[in-house]
Design an enzyme around this catalytic site. Structure first.
Site, mmCIF file in Angstrom:
data_model
loop_
_atom_site.group_PDB
_atom_site.id
_atom_site.type_symbol
_atom_site.label_atom_id
_atom_site.label_comp_id
_atom_site.label_asym_id
_atom_site.label_seq_id
_atom_site.Cartn_x
_atom_site.Cartn_y
_atom_site.Cartn_z
ATOM 1 N N ARG A 257 0.841 -1.195 0.000
ATOM 2 C CA ARG A 257 0.000 0.000 0.000
ATOM 3 C C ARG A 257 0.874 1.242 0.000
ATOM 4 O O ARG A 257 1.854 1.318 0.743
ATOM 5 C CB ARG A 257 -0.941 0.007 1.211
ATOM 6 C CG ARG A 257 -1.924 -1.165 1.179
ATOM 7 C CD ARG A 257 -2.917 -1.139 2.309
ATOM 8 N NE ARG A 257 -3.746 -2.344 2.273
ATOM 9 C CZ ARG A 257 -4.656 -2.662 3.180
ATOM 10 N NH1 ARG A 257 -4.857 -1.850 4.205
ATOM 11 N NH2 ARG A 257 -5.362 -3.777 3.069
ATOM 12 N N ARG A 272 1.579 1.539 10.185
ATOM 13 C CA ARG A 272 1.173 1.936 8.833
ATOM 14 C C ARG A 272 2.396 1.883 7.923
ATOM 15 O O ARG A 272 3.222 2.796 7.919
ATOM 16 C CB ARG A 272 0.572 3.344 8.859
ATOM 17 C CG ARG A 272 -0.195 3.721 7.604
ATOM 18 C CD ARG A 272 -0.657 5.176 7.669
ATOM 19 N NE ARG A 272 -1.593 5.425 8.748
ATOM 20 C CZ ARG A 272 -2.916 5.302 8.642
ATOM 21 N NH1 ARG A 272 -3.448 4.943 7.482
ATOM 22 N NH2 ARG A 272 -3.706 5.557 9.668
ATOM 23 N N GLU A 344 -7.254 -0.688 14.785
ATOM 24 C CA GLU A 344 -7.779 -1.779 13.956
ATOM 25 C C GLU A 344 -6.757 -2.897 13.743
ATOM 26 O O GLU A 344 -5.616 -2.653 13.364
ATOM 27 C CB GLU A 344 -8.198 -1.239 12.586
ATOM 28 C CG GLU A 344 -8.690 -2.310 11.622
ATOM 29 C CD GLU A 344 -8.721 -1.829 10.185
ATOM 30 O OE1 GLU A 344 -8.535 -2.666 9.286
ATOM 31 O OE2 GLU A 344 -8.909 -0.621 9.950
ATOM 32 N N SER A 347 -10.640 -6.495 9.764
ATOM 33 C CA SER A 347 -11.891 -6.039 9.157
ATOM 34 C C SER A 347 -12.542 -7.246 8.516
ATOM 35 O O SER A 347 -11.851 -8.131 8.001
ATOM 36 C CB SER A 347 -11.640 -4.981 8.076
ATOM 37 O OG SER A 347 -11.318 -3.742 8.646
ATOM 38 N N ARG A 384 0.536 -6.122 11.449
ATOM 39 C CA ARG A 384 0.189 -5.123 12.465
ATOM 40 C C ARG A 384 -0.125 -5.753 13.822
ATOM 41 O O ARG A 384 -0.009 -5.105 14.863
ATOM 42 C CB ARG A 384 -0.997 -4.279 11.992
ATOM 43 C CG ARG A 384 -1.345 -3.154 12.955
ATOM 44 C CD ARG A 384 -2.577 -2.386 12.554
ATOM 45 N NE ARG A 384 -2.309 -1.455 11.465
ATOM 46 C CZ ARG A 384 -3.150 -0.471 11.105
ATOM 47 N NH1 ARG A 384 -4.296 -0.346 11.736
ATOM 48 N NH2 ARG A 384 -2.851 0.329 10.117
#
Length: 417
Positions: A257, A272, A344, A347, A384
């Protein structure tokens, strides 16, 4: 793409969904107009082709004196057909663009609003009382688990090395996710991480978040940010057999990403980053089974979070924070002691028929007729998670306790310098 029957029969429901997402309900009317124009253009072209066919047949049967006029008329019709087909193509293109612009219709009960309008559904575990906690990077560097400095030297900012027990910790975590998935009937997949534009577009990632994706211009291929993308494309243009229940896959891949727009956010550590590894669950099922399957995915995520022994909460994500493909999304957020908040970790999204309609993935109903399938996805483990494990299990002496479920993969109960 949304169901056109739903659009035509219940346009107010689609407008309400757009408003809940914070998006323009006028796009619904634009799509309705484009749909009407497309159908009108198809009808006009079909009628002219039929007339041309009749005229062509009459030429062969005509007398010598009538033939010139009929030939002239046939020529006129040929030009009219060519013009009508061009108009049809233009109308089809405008319709497709309008169709792609409307996000999935949210499930009833999804909170309206944006990122901060989520609803907390459950909180599990008390937040640990850690005096002067160290963050995951300080712990990771002191214990020889993470090397951000050399990651930046080799690849730039937001890259890192996982070293020694840090690498084993991640591999153990991902293997734990694989074991849970395969024990529950998932087929393990190691997919390609470069995909064609039509697959990336089919999953809905080339909309508002297109700037997050790495694109190889020379090859016209995209690096995936989740194995959801190749797994969604796996059965494109196919008719599935779902008579025995959903098809479940677990994809293990590296993910990429660009983190565009996140300048200054989470620059420290591995929260991140540009590259990470993940095990992603992906499901094909009948639309009527999608909501129940969504709860199952959330249940498996809860099992994984229980295995790593961290406090977490489950939130119902608001419509404006769903992404265009999701009709509903639940996030599991773990407590991060040094930040004093939840972040988070997982998901899970119910994408209903949105992705499968774009990718032409169908199944046969009880009458043998092809119908659009539903797709769902959910994180089972990712890099993460190391943040939550290190911070929540740190000890006063700077060591980190290894959750019991991960001990077999590391061969130790405590990570020490």
């Amino acid at each position: 793409m949304i169901d056109l029957k739903l659009l035509r029969d219940e346009p107010d429901r689609v407008r309400a969904s757009q408003r809940a997402r914070g998006e323009d309900p006028g796009l619904v009317d634009a799509l309705l107009d484009a749909d009407t124009a497309r159908r009108s253009a198809i009808s006009a072209a079909d009628n002219l082709r039929a007339e041309q066919k009749t005229a062509s047949k009459s030429v062969g049967k005509a007398s010598a004196e009538d033939r010139p006029a009929l030939l002239a008329r046939a020529k006129e019709l040929a030009e009219a057909v060519k013009s009508a087909e061009a108009a049809q193509a233009q109308a089809e293109s405008a319709f497709t663009a309008a169709h792609m612009a409307v996000g999935n219709v949210v499930v009833d009960g999804v909170p309206a609003g944006g990122e901060d309008n989520f609803v907390v559904l459950d909180t599990v575990g008390g937040t640990p009382a850690i005096e002067s906690p160290k963050d995951h990077l300080e712990l990771g560097e002191a214990l020889g688990l993470i090397d951000m400095e050399r990651g930046a030297k080799v690849s730039g900012s937001r890259f890192y090395f996982l070293t020694g027990q840090g690498a084993l910790l991640q591999l153990g975590l991902l293997q734990l996710a694989v074991r849970l998935a395969t024990a529950n009937g998932f087929t393990l997949m190691i997919p390609p991480v470069l995909v064609r534009p039509e697959v990336m577009a089919g999953t809905g990632f080339l909309g508002s978040h297109a700037d997050e994706i790495y694109h190889l211009d020379e090859d016209d291929l995209y690096l995936v940010g989740t194995s959801e993308v190749p797994l969604a494309g796996y059965h494109s243009d196919e008719i599935l057999d779902l008579s025995d229940g959903p098809k479940r896959y677990a994809g293990w891949s590296s993910c990429f990403r660009r983190e565009a727009g996140s300048y200054g956010k989470d620059t420290r550590g591995i929260i991140r980053v540009h590259q990470f590894d993940k095990v992603e669950a992906f499901v094909y099922c009948k639309p009527q089974d999608a909501e129940a399957e969504h709860q199952r995915l959330l249940g498996w995520q809860r099992e994984m979070l229980a295995a790593i022994e961290v406090p977490y909460r489950v939130i119902d994500v608001a419509a404006g924070d769903l992404g265009s493909s999701a009709a509903r999304k639940f996030d599991c957020e773990a407590w991060v002691p040094t930040q004093g908040t939840y972040r988070e970790l997982t998901s899970t999204s119910n994408c209903s028929t949105f992705q499968a309609r774009r990718l032409s993935t169908r199944y046969r109903d009880d009458d043998g007729k092809p119908q659009i399938a539903a797709t769902l996805n959910g994180t089972l483990a990712t890099t993460r998670w190391l943040v939550a494990i290190l911070e929540n299990h740190q000890q006063p002496d700077g060591s980190v306790r290894v959750p019991a479920a991960l001990v077999p993969y590391l061969g130790t109960e405590v990570l020490t310098a």
